[in-house]
Design a protein around this motif. Sequence first.
Motif, PDB file in Angstrom:
ATOM      1  N   LEU A  33       0.822  -1.094   0.066  1.00 58.37           N
ATOM      2  CA  LEU A  33      -0.016   0.068  -0.088  1.00 58.37           C
ATOM      3  C   LEU A  33       0.788   1.244  -0.091  1.00 58.37           C
ATOM      4  O   LEU A  33       0.454   2.160  -0.587  1.00 58.37           O
ATOM      5  CB  LEU A  33      -1.166   0.011   1.249  1.00 58.37           C
ATOM      6  CG  LEU A  33      -2.094  -0.941   1.097  1.00 58.37           C
ATOM      7  CD1 LEU A  33      -2.861  -0.753   2.457  1.00 58.37           C
ATOM      8  CD2 LEU A  33      -2.983  -0.932  -0.226  1.00 58.37           C
ATOM      9  N   GLY A  34       2.193   1.197   0.675  1.00 57.86           N
ATOM     10  CA  GLY A  34       3.057   2.270   0.732  1.00 57.86           C
ATOM     11  C   GLY A  34       3.532   2.623  -0.697  1.00 57.86           C
ATOM     12  O   GLY A  34       3.679   3.564  -1.122  1.00 57.86           O
ATOM     13  N   ALA A  35       3.965   1.342  -1.403  1.00 57.85           N
ATOM     14  CA  ALA A  35       4.247   1.349  -2.662  1.00 57.85           C
ATOM     15  C   ALA A  35       3.180   2.103  -3.622  1.00 57.85           C
ATOM     16  O   ALA A  35       3.870   2.948  -4.581  1.00 57.85           O
ATOM     17  CB  ALA A  35       4.719   0.146  -3.262  1.00 57.85           C
ATOM     18  N   ASN A  59       7.184   7.098   2.431  1.00 62.02           N
ATOM     19  CA  ASN A  59       8.068   8.380   2.625  1.00 62.02           C
ATOM     20  C   ASN A  59       9.485   7.754   2.486  1.00 62.02           C
ATOM     21  O   ASN A  59      10.707   8.436   2.249  1.00 62.02           O
ATOM     22  CB  ASN A  59       8.015   9.057   4.143  1.00 62.02           C
ATOM     23  CG  ASN A  59       6.861  10.234   3.783  1.00 62.02           C
ATOM     24  OD1 ASN A  59       6.824  10.699   2.902  1.00 62.02           O
ATOM     25  ND2 ASN A  59       5.956  10.071   4.865  1.00 62.02           N
ATOM     26  N   MET A  60       9.573   6.404   2.773  1.00 57.35           N
ATOM     27  CA  MET A  60      11.032   5.715   2.556  1.00 57.35           C
ATOM     28  C   MET A  60      11.461   5.755   1.044  1.00 57.35           C
ATOM     29  O   MET A  60      12.468   5.931   0.818  1.00 57.35           O
ATOM     30  CB  MET A  60      10.983   4.301   3.173  1.00 57.35           C
ATOM     31  CG  MET A  60      12.232   3.728   3.461  1.00 57.35           C
ATOM     32  SD  MET A  60      12.169   2.266   4.545  1.00 57.35           S
ATOM     33  CE  MET A  60      11.280   0.876   3.812  1.00 57.35           C
ATOM     34  N   VAL A  61      10.426   5.322   0.461  1.00 59.08           N
ATOM     35  CA  VAL A  61      10.662   5.238  -1.273  1.00 59.08           C
ATOM     36  C   VAL A  61      10.945   6.594  -1.463  1.00 59.08           C
ATOM     37  O   VAL A  61      11.825   6.607  -2.592  1.00 59.08           O
ATOM     38  CB  VAL A  61       9.333   4.937  -1.779  1.00 59.08           C
ATOM     39  CG1 VAL A  61       9.541   4.973  -3.371  1.00 59.08           C
ATOM     40  CG2 VAL A  61       9.073   3.256  -1.479  1.00 59.08           C
ATOM     41  N   LEU A  62      10.264   7.846  -1.182  1.00 58.01           N
ATOM     42  CA  LEU A  62      10.639   9.167  -1.755  1.00 58.01           C
ATOM     43  C   LEU A  62      12.005   9.490  -1.015  1.00 58.01           C
ATOM     44  O   LEU A  62      12.822  10.457  -1.692  1.00 58.01           O
ATOM     45  CB  LEU A  62       9.451  10.119  -1.378  1.00 58.01           C
ATOM     46  CG  LEU A  62       8.270   9.792  -1.740  1.00 58.01           C
ATOM     47  CD1 LEU A  62       7.018  10.811  -1.300  1.00 58.01           C
ATOM     48  CD2 LEU A  62       8.002   9.741  -3.136  1.00 58.01           C
ATOM     49  N   LEU A  63      12.385   9.011   0.093  1.00 56.00           N
ATOM     50  CA  LEU A  63      13.631   9.163   0.343  1.00 56.00           C
ATOM     51  C   LEU A  63      14.872   8.637  -0.592  1.00 56.00           C
ATOM     52  O   LEU A  63      15.708   9.432  -0.614  1.00 56.00           O
ATOM     53  CB  LEU A  63      13.947   9.029   2.171  1.00 56.00           C
ATOM     54  CG  LEU A  63      15.233   9.192   2.555  1.00 56.00           C
ATOM     55  CD1 LEU A  63      15.802  10.601   2.542  1.00 56.00           C
ATOM     56  CD2 LEU A  63      15.329   8.735   4.228  1.00 56.00           C
ATOM     57  N   SER A  64      14.384   7.502  -0.653  1.00 52.51           N
ATOM     58  CA  SER A  64      15.420   6.686  -1.438  1.00 52.51           C
ATOM     59  C   SER A  64      15.525   7.607  -2.801  1.00 52.51           C
ATOM     60  O   SER A  64      16.744   7.735  -3.484  1.00 52.51           O
ATOM     61  CB  SER A  64      14.665   5.560  -1.955  1.00 52.51           C
ATOM     62  OG  SER A  64      14.355   4.578  -0.740  1.00 52.51           O
TER      63      SER A  64
END
Lengths: 312, 312
Positions: free
Chosen positions: A19-21, A290-295
């Motif tokens: 869902l985060g993805a 947000n982890m993906v966006l930080l990546s």
Amino acid sequence: MKIGLDIMGGDYAPRATVLGAVEASKILSDNQTLVLIGNKELALPILEEAGADSSLFEFVHTTETIGMGEHPTKAITQKPQASISLGFQLLKEGALDSFSSAGNTGAMLVGSMFSVKTVPGVIRPAIATNVPKLKNGFGVLLDVGANADCKPDILLQFGMLGSLYAQHVYGAENPSVALLNIGEEEEKGNMLTIATHSLMKETAAFNFIGNIEGRDLFEDHIDVIVCDGFTGNVVLKLAESFYALTLRKGFKDDFFDRFNYEQYGGSPILGVNAPVIIGHGISNPEAIKNMVLLSRNMIESKFIDKVKAAFK
Amino acid sequence: MKIGLDIMGGDYAPRATVLGAVEASKILSDNQTLVLIGNKELALPILEEAGADSSLFEFVHTTETIGMGEHPTKAITQKPQASISLGFQLLKEGALDSFSSAGNTGAMLVGSMFSVKTVPGVIRPAIATNVPKLKNGFGVLLDVGANADCKPDILLQFGMLGSLYAQHVYGAENPSVALLNIGEEEEKGNMLTIATHSLMKETAAFNFIGNIEGRDLFEDHIDVIVCDGFTGNVVLKLAESFYALTLRKGFKDDFFDRFNYEQYGGSPILGVNAPVIIGHGISNPEAIKNMVLLSRNMIESKFIDKVKAAFK
């Protein structure tokens, strides 16, 4: 750009991760592709339920996983088909530009050092985390657990890594770097911090502003806070428990809200040859997004190139 | 019983100290006498103003003081007539049963070690402080700054000292002692805590309950928390800053209120041959009053005899 995500990592995986993805994919540009690593058969129904187009994602299917309680080194070497192991393999081969997981922290640390390896010149990588500043924004605290025992030259390097991160990923200009200590005067501290202060005072590698104490952690003028991984881990967990208490007691406040890990998604491992981010075990979809966006931000800012150049 | 108080110590001395002494004297029994050490000429008008009978107190008059910024060892050796120096001289001679001051922390530490000295068998004394438990009452955290660098046998002794203090001064039955660490498993930690865990696991000297993490600091079942003075000082100051933030933001809560140092008055130095308490520099009359009452409790409980017996 290929952003790797372990969809099997974390207490609420794969539901929270998938869902985060989906949320992240709504923000990413067309040339920024999320690569979901884990059990595709579990992921597809979640995508469908969310009304997401599965063709927007790439999949690396595997049914093997590394559990939260497993021994990191053993798991990484004995489970090459686990989602974390596969993620690092792809990262090493260049098939991914970053890799993140809310799974086993130790496996993420060991995996990154075994696969993409430490940047030449870096003695030990560090795990960095955000600390909210009083007015707004975040400072960077490192190390928060990768290195329980440190030497002065290692802490000096943490200052460099933190400064580069604050500058290139957070956009801080000439970031201020402070040493966490038990007194402001340079002769105060334990053997480690006294010796580290001497090194930092002389360095041209970053903007050292001196010692700070535990009470100064959230001061607005401090961009980077350096400490050994033992102290950093104790500080991080104490701060988290305070935040949890304010929540439980119904206190509502902008500053305390910024302790919420969901807002920044994860803790990068600084000093390895690729962007690697460790998420909180209890990550929800917002945190994963947000982890993906930080990546993506770490890739876009060419942070790794900056580190390589600084340690050349 | 003679309870010594430095009336020149702290940011608001002598006003706060004298007014605190007045409040304490209302609670003390007839055979419990407060000995006020410092400038009597400054104290008398404050007593008069408060409507207190000056004959209830004993005075040791001196005009010399040790400032907050002075070098502890130099000050103690070069200013034998300073209020802190005189206090320790009287304590050593047995003319006082305890001594406390909200003045120069380092001078209090050095003074106690030079005068009444460390209890035979104790390697290093420790400064202990209160940490509020979630439901009610307090745990004891030590060391919070006397020893920036520690060895495992020193931490083991801190466990003994803390346990004796929790038992005899706070009335905790078979106090539980935890080691502050970065993981609950016994193999987790830095070199110091891993080695300390091994020692504590085998000890019969106290009720060791294992490692705790930064997030567990306020748990109700933990009576004593042991750490090196560097970690303890960072933790203490971080906790104080959180408390200050909740105050500033107008949060009101029983638990957070118990962070208020005024409630317990001061931090004892454990492991020296007499009750010695260091007050917070910003002590107000309420804090001074409670520091005096804590002094009395330490004397009444025969805490020093318990320590001597345990380390014999």
